[in-house]
Design an enzyme around this catalytic site. Sequence first.
Site, mmCIF file in Angstrom:
data_model
loop_
_atom_site.group_PDB
_atom_site.id
_atom_site.type_symbol
_atom_site.label_atom_id
_atom_site.label_comp_id
_atom_site.label_asym_id
_atom_site.label_seq_id
_atom_site.Cartn_x
_atom_site.Cartn_y
_atom_site.Cartn_z
ATOM 1 N N SER A 121 0.825 -1.210 0.000
ATOM 2 C CA SER A 121 0.000 0.000 0.000
ATOM 3 C C SER A 121 0.854 1.253 0.000
ATOM 4 C CB SER A 121 -0.869 0.074 1.264
ATOM 5 O OG SER A 121 -1.589 -1.085 1.440
ATOM 6 N N HIS A 142 -2.076 -3.084 -6.693
ATOM 7 C CA HIS A 142 -2.625 -2.724 -5.380
ATOM 8 C C HIS A 142 -4.130 -2.970 -5.362
ATOM 9 C CE1 HIS A 142 -3.551 0.473 -2.145
ATOM 10 N NE2 HIS A 142 -3.172 -0.637 -1.571
ATOM 11 N N GLU A 154 -4.929 -0.548 -8.429
ATOM 12 C CA GLU A 154 -3.957 0.428 -8.909
ATOM 13 C C GLU A 154 -2.762 -0.354 -9.464
ATOM 14 O OE1 GLU A 154 -4.649 4.314 -6.084
ATOM 15 O OE2 GLU A 154 -3.729 2.571 -5.170
ATOM 16 N N ASN A 192 -4.921 6.261 -1.836
ATOM 17 C CA ASN A 192 -4.478 6.515 -0.460
ATOM 18 C C ASN A 192 -3.812 7.873 -0.320
ATOM 19 O OD1 ASN A 192 -5.489 4.155 0.450
ATOM 20 N ND2 ASN A 192 -3.542 3.079 0.628
HETATM 21 N N1 LIG Z 1 -5.376 -4.844 4.700
HETATM 22 C C1 LIG Z 1 -5.619 -3.959 3.762
HETATM 23 O O1 LIG Z 1 -6.630 -3.250 3.803
HETATM 24 C C2 LIG Z 1 -4.674 -3.810 2.598
HETATM 25 C C3 LIG Z 1 -5.147 -3.226 1.397
HETATM 26 C C4 LIG Z 1 -4.289 -3.167 0.300
HETATM 27 C C5 LIG Z 1 -2.986 -3.627 0.415
HETATM 28 N N2 LIG Z 1 -2.535 -4.146 1.602
HETATM 29 C C6 LIG Z 1 -1.157 -4.648 1.637
HETATM 30 O O2 LIG Z 1 -1.203 -6.044 1.420
HETATM 31 C C7 LIG Z 1 -0.127 -6.678 2.087
HETATM 32 C C8 LIG Z 1 -0.659 -7.755 3.019
HETATM 33 O O3 LIG Z 1 -1.527 -7.178 3.978
HETATM 34 P P1 LIG Z 1 -2.579 -8.042 4.809
HETATM 35 O O4 LIG Z 1 -3.514 -7.079 5.427
HETATM 36 O O5 LIG Z 1 -3.106 -9.101 3.949
HETATM 37 O O6 LIG Z 1 -1.634 -8.658 5.941
HETATM 38 P P2 LIG Z 1 -1.851 -9.993 6.797
HETATM 39 O O7 LIG Z 1 -0.996 -9.859 7.983
HETATM 40 O O8 LIG Z 1 -3.300 -10.263 6.964
HETATM 41 O O9 LIG Z 1 -1.271 -11.163 5.859
HETATM 42 C C9 LIG Z 1 0.078 -11.380 5.590
HETATM 43 C C10 LIG Z 1 0.300 -12.876 5.439
HETATM 44 O O10 LIG Z 1 1.590 -13.102 4.912
HETATM 45 C C11 LIG Z 1 2.123 -14.258 5.502
HETATM 46 N N3 LIG Z 1 3.579 -14.248 5.347
HETATM 47 C C12 LIG Z 1 4.494 -13.571 6.074
HETATM 48 N N4 LIG Z 1 5.740 -13.837 5.587
HETATM 49 C C13 LIG Z 1 5.596 -14.677 4.537
HETATM 50 C C14 LIG Z 1 6.499 -15.314 3.652
HETATM 51 N N5 LIG Z 1 7.803 -15.115 3.716
HETATM 52 N N6 LIG Z 1 6.002 -16.135 2.711
HETATM 53 C C15 LIG Z 1 4.685 -16.353 2.616
HETATM 54 N N7 LIG Z 1 3.764 -15.784 3.441
HETATM 55 C C16 LIG Z 1 4.224 -14.950 4.385
HETATM 56 C C17 LIG Z 1 1.646 -14.178 6.940
HETATM 57 O O11 LIG Z 1 1.667 -15.464 7.548
HETATM 58 C C18 LIG Z 1 0.235 -13.631 6.765
HETATM 59 O O12 LIG Z 1 -0.713 -14.658 6.661
HETATM 60 C C19 LIG Z 1 0.624 -5.575 2.800
HETATM 61 O O13 LIG Z 1 1.654 -5.134 1.980
HETATM 62 C C20 LIG Z 1 -0.428 -4.487 2.938
HETATM 63 O O14 LIG Z 1 0.128 -3.217 3.055
HETATM 64 C C21 LIG Z 1 -3.360 -4.270 2.671
#
Ligand SMILES: NC(=O)c1ccc[n+]([C@@H]2O[C@H](COP(=O)([O-])OP(=O)(O)OC[C@H]3O[C@@H](n4cnc5c(N)ncnc54)[C@H](O)[C@@H]3O)[C@@H](O)[C@H]2O)c1
Length: 594
Positions: A121, A142, A154, A192
């Site tokens: 993000s 994104h 995005e 954002n």
């Molecule tokens: N939550 C939101 O609203 C949102 C929206 C858009 C983008 N994002 C972005 O998406 C990404 C993920 O966010 P999220 O909210 O899903 O986080 P999350 O914590 O829910 O999920 C991350 C997952 O990645 C796994 N993980 C960690 N290290 C790993 C590895 N080496 N190999 C494989 N899996 C691994 C973890 O076990 C976890 O299940 C981030 O970069 C975040 O900024 C989040």
Amino acid sequence: MAREFARVGVVGLGTMGAGIVEVFARAGIEVVAIEVDDPAVTRGRETIEASTQRAVDRSKLAADDREALLSRVRVSTQLDDLADADLVVEAVPERLDLKAEVFAALDKVCGPETIFASNTSSLSITELSVRTERPAQVVGMHFFNPAPVQALVEVVRTVVTDPEVLSEVTELAVRLGKSPVVCGDRAGFIANNLLFTYLNQAVGMFESHYAGREDLDAAMRFGCGYPMGPLALMDLIGLDTAYEILDTMYRQSRNQRHAPAPILKQMITAGLLGRKSGRGFYTYAAPGSPEVVADALTPPPPGQEAAGQRPVQTVGVVGTGTMATGIAEVFAKSGHDVVVRARTEAKGEGVVAGIRKSLEKAVVKGKLTEEVRDETLARVRPTTSFDDLAACDLVVEAVAEDLEVKQAVFGALDDVCKPGAILATTTSSLPVVECAAATQRPDDVIGMHFFNPASVMKLVEIVSPITTSPDVTATVRAVTARIGKHPVLCGDRAGFIVNALLFPYLNDATAMLEANYANADDIDSAMKNGCGLPMGPFALLDVVGLDVSLAIERSLYQEFRVPGFAPAPLLEHLVTAGRLGRKTGQGFRDYQKK
Ligand SMILES: NC(=O)c1ccc[n+]([C@@H]2O[C@H](COP(=O)([O-])OP(=O)(O)OC[C@H]3O[C@@H](n4cnc5c(N)ncnc54)[C@H](O)[C@@H]3O)[C@@H](O)[C@H]2O)c1
């Protein structure tokens, strides 16, 4: 030959990753999803199963299609299983070192053609791309949360992204049923970046006690049609997440408006993270609950303030334009006797005719009886003499937006109105205190900023300069609620709440376009689809009128002297060129002549 994207990989099966897997599998694409260990794999798989089951329960997906979808998803803990993927999307936690590690490992496993995409993000795609051997094949993809539902994606290009890769990924997003927009690699991308700057400004208004949280939120919901107010949205996003995004934006831009409002750090340190912790700007029934419960900051209902009330039955309206007519109608409809002061008899009759026409429409639609129409009209009395306002409990001035004209009206009201009468201006851009200063009774003077059309729009901003007596504010708040409007209180500063939050955002969007960061269609689409706003910024600017918008932006800049508030030269140029928006047939876009 264009890539087929028959097989994709997703790394990280958390909130976003699980949703992204579902999106690909729904579109008929084979997906291999990677997690750190077996429990995480199981959790991820369960998330996808539960989400697709909900889709079946809501009749959004057929049971057979769900089975087929799930059969296309394979989960694993081995990155090696991504060897023949055409595209890999990473959705691991938001840490540069972790994401770079994942890409470095993928570089060794995947074939040279594989495209890498990050769902970050706020981190730099360029930074991630140079940690691989294939920077030209690294983009941002994104997705928004929840990925299966939100249409916006995005697609982020860097200075070295291969244009073909960019167009292939964009086409893939369309195939997934999404609305992709393309933008450069800048913290916050389009949605954002614009959203969080606005949210941060709203937090600053709360922090400086310019307006209360309920009022800030209601102002943007009722004044702009936003699905949620800024502080409720901050609570939903999580204050810690919002802080991180703003902090990253600030470090990259050094733009003061991206510097997280100081109160955010304090709230985070105190464990007030928003809904997820049960308390943020609001207090919730329990951690994770959407239900807001009353707390020490909850304002009393209108009419129950400690300050006491003045009786209001007879209302004067000064002016005969669109706003004056609408305001007179609203007061008459809610049972008040209304005296309308016009400069000529004909103009006074015009107001009555305008109200009659509006009421007649309601009768035709079956929303009003003929009897109520006649009673309402009988309560409206036009006059050309200020003396007829002598007995009014409240007078609302809605004459031309010109300080001298308004001050003359307030001087005349001061001469004739009975002691204790409340004198209100409906100005949208002039300081209310200037009207107060034109009288010998500044504590009885207040702003009542109605929105157009007054008979329809729910919001009234109640503007109390430092001179206004608390019982005047309390009375006007209660009266506003009684006439069926939603009152919000704020101080006497340029733009009040709505314009002060809306126009800097519109100006940021204009500056973004001017910098060729993204095109107008993509910026509009990002804000509509990504943030659920009723209109994108350029569609809105064209409706409001670019000359009107420029005047408001200039007044905000004059008042606050914040560099980011200075109108973007592009807007000035369009106005100079006579492109004023829909009303002239050309603005940011061209319109067909009527
Ligand atoms: N939550 C939101 O609203 C949102 C929206 C858009 C983008 N994002 C972005 O998406 C990404 C993920 O966010 P999220 O909210 O899903 O986080 P999350 O914590 O829910 O999920 C991350 C997952 O990645 C796994 N993980 C960690 N290290 C790993 C590895 N080496 N190999 C494989 N899996 C691994 C973890 O076990 C976890 O299940 C981030 O970069 C975040 O900024 C989040």
